[in-house]
Design an enzyme around this catalytic site. Sequence first.
Site, PDB file in Angstrom:
ATOM      1  N   HIS A   9     -17.733   8.802   3.780  1.00 24.86           N
ATOM      2  CA  HIS A   9     -16.849   9.954   3.993  1.00 24.86           C
ATOM      3  C   HIS A   9     -17.574  11.257   3.650  1.00 24.86           C
ATOM      4  O   HIS A   9     -17.442  12.263   4.350  1.00 24.86           O
ATOM      5  CB  HIS A   9     -15.610   9.856   3.096  1.00 24.86           C
ATOM      6  CG  HIS A   9     -14.747   8.666   3.351  1.00 24.86           C
ATOM      7  ND1 HIS A   9     -14.672   7.607   2.481  1.00 24.86           N
ATOM      8  CD2 HIS A   9     -13.907   8.372   4.372  1.00 24.86           C
ATOM      9  CE1 HIS A   9     -13.829   6.713   2.941  1.00 24.86           C
ATOM     10  NE2 HIS A   9     -13.349   7.144   4.093  1.00 24.86           N
ATOM     11  N   MET A  56      -8.454   8.245   4.839  1.00 22.54           N
ATOM     12  CA  MET A  56      -7.342   7.578   4.154  1.00 22.54           C
ATOM     13  C   MET A  56      -7.631   7.530   2.652  1.00 22.54           C
ATOM     14  O   MET A  56      -7.049   6.722   1.927  1.00 22.54           O
ATOM     15  CB  MET A  56      -7.123   6.174   4.714  1.00 22.54           C
ATOM     16  CG  MET A  56      -6.712   6.194   6.186  1.00 22.54           C
ATOM     17  SD  MET A  56      -5.771   4.762   6.721  1.00 22.54           S
ATOM     18  CE  MET A  56      -6.912   3.443   6.371  1.00 22.54           C
TER      19      MET A  56
HETATM   20  O1  PAF Z   1     -10.966   6.145   9.772  1.00 18.18           O
HETATM   21  C1  PAF Z   1      -9.957   6.317   9.038  1.00 18.18           C
HETATM   22  O2  PAF Z   1     -10.048   6.442   7.828  1.00 18.18           O
HETATM   23  C2  PAF Z   1      -8.574   6.348   9.675  1.00 18.18           C
HETATM   24  O3  PAF Z   1      -8.481   5.426  10.714  1.00 18.18           O
HETATM   25  C3  PAF Z   1      -8.161   7.744  10.128  1.00 18.18           C
HETATM   26  C4  PAF Z   1      -9.069   8.272  11.238  1.00 18.18           C
HETATM   27  C5  PAF Z   1      -8.174   8.697   8.952  1.00 18.18           C
HETATM   28  C6  PAF Z   1      -6.731   7.701  10.695  1.00 18.18           C
HETATM   29  O4  PAF Z   1      -5.819   7.259   9.751  1.00 18.18           O
END
Ligand code: PAF
Length: 278
Positions: free
Chosen positions: A28, A21
Amino acid sequence: MRNASRAARREGKRLGFVPTMGALHEGHLSLVRAARAACGIVAASIFVNPTQFGPNEDLAKYPRSFERDRKLLEEEGVELLFAPPVEEMYPAGAVTWVTVEELSGKLDGRSRPGHLRGVTTIVSKLFHVVEPDVAFFGQKDAAQVAIIRHMVRDLKFPVEIVVCPIVREADGLAMSSRNAYLDPEQRRQALVLHRTLMLVKELVDRGERRAATLVAAAREEFTREPAVRLDYFEIVDAGSLDPVEDVSSGALVAVAAYVGTTRLIDNVVLPCNSRAQS
Ligand code: PAF
């Protein structure tokens, strides 16, 4: 996106996918690096999914930093970035949902009604568009991991799910885009989540196996940080998310708490009959 993905796969490349997101942090980037190491081509998505936020949650103020995120992904060698507008993922009149019954009402799904249904719905849509061979998720969202694994199994998505370890700040706080909401005092108070998990791990290392005793000790520790409001502290089976009575066969210790208005989550996995890993 689908054309690019199919072209890469026609060249025989294994496509790794990191859904996000945005508001990217080292957590990430660890997923991106895992994808980079395992796959010939890496795709990431940035999409703040409205359906996984409740009516009184932080959708409007959720941190958005598209240009910074795009640059970070480029620097990590991500070849494909999918960042669709909301209307593309949810066209007018969209009424179709993907719900993993029972699981969607546990842990975060219980505290945040509709949240996990929003996650499984958007992840299904993303999988249909991106058509990855492998998708990478972070262990921090343990309920999300369990429900996505279940969905992939039930709906026979041809996607391998890889789960990467939690990335922490030097003092133990699990990295989260929502940490940006914390002021310095709240940042200090937030450490109670990790401290409590480490306490449970230490008790297990010393031989305690009764989940009720471990949960009681954790709750007691939380009372020492009265500004932090505990949402849940549970010891469950990592697959079914059902509570366990005894941790000898392994368990997921999961916590969610509000620091001010910011809801944070964290967890630790207790392996079968051995020492815990954070
Ligand atoms: O973990 C996240 O950032 C969100 O829940 C995802 C998997 C991108 C779904 O919107």
